[in-house]
Design a protein around this motif. Structure first.
Motif, mmCIF file in Angstrom:
data_model
loop_
_atom_site.group_PDB
_atom_site.id
_atom_site.type_symbol
_atom_site.label_atom_id
_atom_site.label_comp_id
_atom_site.label_asym_id
_atom_site.label_seq_id
_atom_site.Cartn_x
_atom_site.Cartn_y
_atom_site.Cartn_z
ATOM 1 N N UNK A 102 -21.856 96.077 20.732
ATOM 2 C CA UNK A 102 -22.286 96.164 19.325
ATOM 3 C C UNK A 102 -23.684 95.594 19.132
ATOM 4 N N UNK A 103 -24.401 96.167 18.180
ATOM 5 C CA UNK A 103 -25.796 95.786 17.949
ATOM 6 C C UNK A 103 -25.887 94.651 16.924
ATOM 7 N N UNK A 104 -25.199 93.545 17.202
ATOM 8 C CA UNK A 104 -25.331 92.361 16.367
ATOM 9 C C UNK A 104 -26.743 91.784 16.527
ATOM 10 N N UNK A 105 -27.171 91.018 15.556
ATOM 11 C CA UNK A 105 -28.478 90.360 15.663
ATOM 12 C C UNK A 105 -28.470 89.049 14.894
ATOM 13 N N UNK A 106 -29.375 88.166 15.305
ATOM 14 C CA UNK A 106 -29.616 86.903 14.608
ATOM 15 C C UNK A 106 -31.127 86.702 14.538
ATOM 16 N N UNK A 107 -31.643 86.421 13.350
ATOM 17 C CA UNK A 107 -33.077 86.192 13.167
ATOM 18 C C UNK A 107 -33.260 84.904 12.367
ATOM 19 N N UNK A 108 -33.973 83.960 12.960
ATOM 20 C CA UNK A 108 -34.165 82.646 12.347
ATOM 21 C C UNK A 108 -35.590 82.369 11.899
ATOM 22 N N UNK A 109 -36.541 83.199 12.325
ATOM 23 C CA UNK A 109 -37.931 82.801 12.258
ATOM 24 C C UNK A 109 -38.708 83.329 11.061
ATOM 25 N N UNK A 110 -38.066 84.038 10.139
ATOM 26 C CA UNK A 110 -38.822 84.648 9.042
ATOM 27 C C UNK A 110 -38.904 83.774 7.797
ATOM 28 N N UNK A 135 -15.214 89.224 14.582
ATOM 29 C CA UNK A 135 -14.834 88.031 13.836
ATOM 30 C C UNK A 135 -15.197 86.767 14.624
ATOM 31 N N UNK A 136 -14.866 86.747 15.908
ATOM 32 C CA UNK A 136 -15.147 85.585 16.744
ATOM 33 C C UNK A 136 -16.640 85.361 16.903
ATOM 34 N N UNK A 137 -17.388 86.461 17.133
ATOM 35 C CA UNK A 137 -18.839 86.336 17.299
ATOM 36 C C UNK A 137 -19.480 85.769 16.044
ATOM 37 N N UNK A 138 -19.078 86.265 14.885
ATOM 38 C CA UNK A 138 -19.667 85.794 13.633
ATOM 39 C C UNK A 138 -19.358 84.321 13.406
ATOM 40 N N UNK A 139 -18.130 83.920 13.655
ATOM 41 C CA UNK A 139 -17.733 82.528 13.457
ATOM 42 C C UNK A 139 -18.567 81.605 14.347
ATOM 43 N N UNK A 140 -18.712 81.974 15.609
ATOM 44 C CA UNK A 140 -19.492 81.151 16.532
ATOM 45 C C UNK A 140 -20.966 81.111 16.132
#
Length: 265
Positions: A102-110, A135-140
């Motif tokens: 799945x194409x999950x992403x996390x962006x912290x720098x904007x 569900x597990x990925x999001x929680x972590x």
């Protein structure tokens, strides 16, 4: 921090019309030009899926051409009309994109708001699904900075809209998303696309809103026996404006040129 939000452009190969009737490419390009003229400029743009209409290489070539006009960073997740593998091949240079699955992403720098993209598409299907892995990925992921203001983007809304013909293709197991989000009060907003209309409601202890499409609007028909329909309504985008004193404020913004400005407020 200003976060622009477009959704569901349903781009077509050059010279082709959406549903054989509507120039979705021109409408998306108009949205991009509108964004580029905003003052102050948004810090980042979110596009919540259905970049392509049929998931073809030619459509993603058109998408890359139009997206190259955007004068700000952009974060994209797929929708049910996208092809995950082709999507990844065209946008894999994006540092936020998962290299497999799945194409999950996390962006912290904007800016102060962390942006999390949750890919709940099901390849080959038009419905979405918050499965146990998502569900597990999001929680972590949320637990890494539990107190940081956060916006979660996904394609399918995890609720029934009341429009019967679009609710056939809603997000399954939305309760899993609600359970996770309810444990993290710093989640300021969940934003979605798919439904081609602006809606908002409380969900999982936070606010959820859907963005209109840059092409047609799905007709707001709430009778259970309604026949599916769409209209060419004025396209629009959402602007999510985060301020320390208020948190996240969401604005609906029409795309286009209108009479004004008038010398009064």
């Amino acid at each position: 921090m200003i976060i622009a939000h477009l959704s569901d452009p349903h781009l077509r190969p050059r010279g082709h019309l959406y549903k054989g009737l509507i120039d979705s490419n021109a409408m998306f390009l108009a949205a991009v030009k509108h964004l580029n003229n905003l003052v102050p400029a948004p810090d980042v743009l979110l596009i919540t899926g259905d970049i392509a209409d049929e998931g073809s290489v030619a459509e993603y070539e058109m998408a890359k051409e139009i997206l190259s006009e955007i004068q700000m960073p952009a974060l994209l997740i797929p929708g049910n009309h996208d092809d995950r593998n082709v999507f990844r091949s065209f946008f894999r240079a994006n540092d936020h994109m998962a290299v497999s699955g799945p194409l999950h992403l996390v962006a912290n720098q904007f800016g102060p708001v962390r942006i999390i993209g949750l890919d709940i598409t099901v390849p080959g299907q038009h419905y979405g699904d918050v499965d146990e892995a998502a569900q597990t990925w999001l929680d972590k992921t949320l637990a890494l900075e539990p107190d940081r203001p956060t916006l979660i983007m996904l394609h399918h809304p995890p609720f029934l809209s009341g429009i019967p013909y679009i609710d056939l293709y809603t997000c399954r197991n939305g309760d899993r998303l609600s359970q996770v989000v309810s444990g993290y009060p710093a989640v300021e907003r969940i934003v979605c696309g798919h439904i081609h209309r602006a809606m908002q409601l409380r969900f999982g202890g936070t606010l959820l809103c859907t963005a209109p499409s840059t092409v047609t609007a799905i007709a707001l028909r709430l009778a259970v026996d309604s026949e599916e329909a769409s209209y060419v309504e004025p396209p629009a985008l959402l602007l999510h404006h985060w301020k320390p004193d208020t948190g996240l404020i969401t604005h609906w913004v029409a795309i286009g040129e209108f009479p004004g400005p008038m010398p009064f407020a």
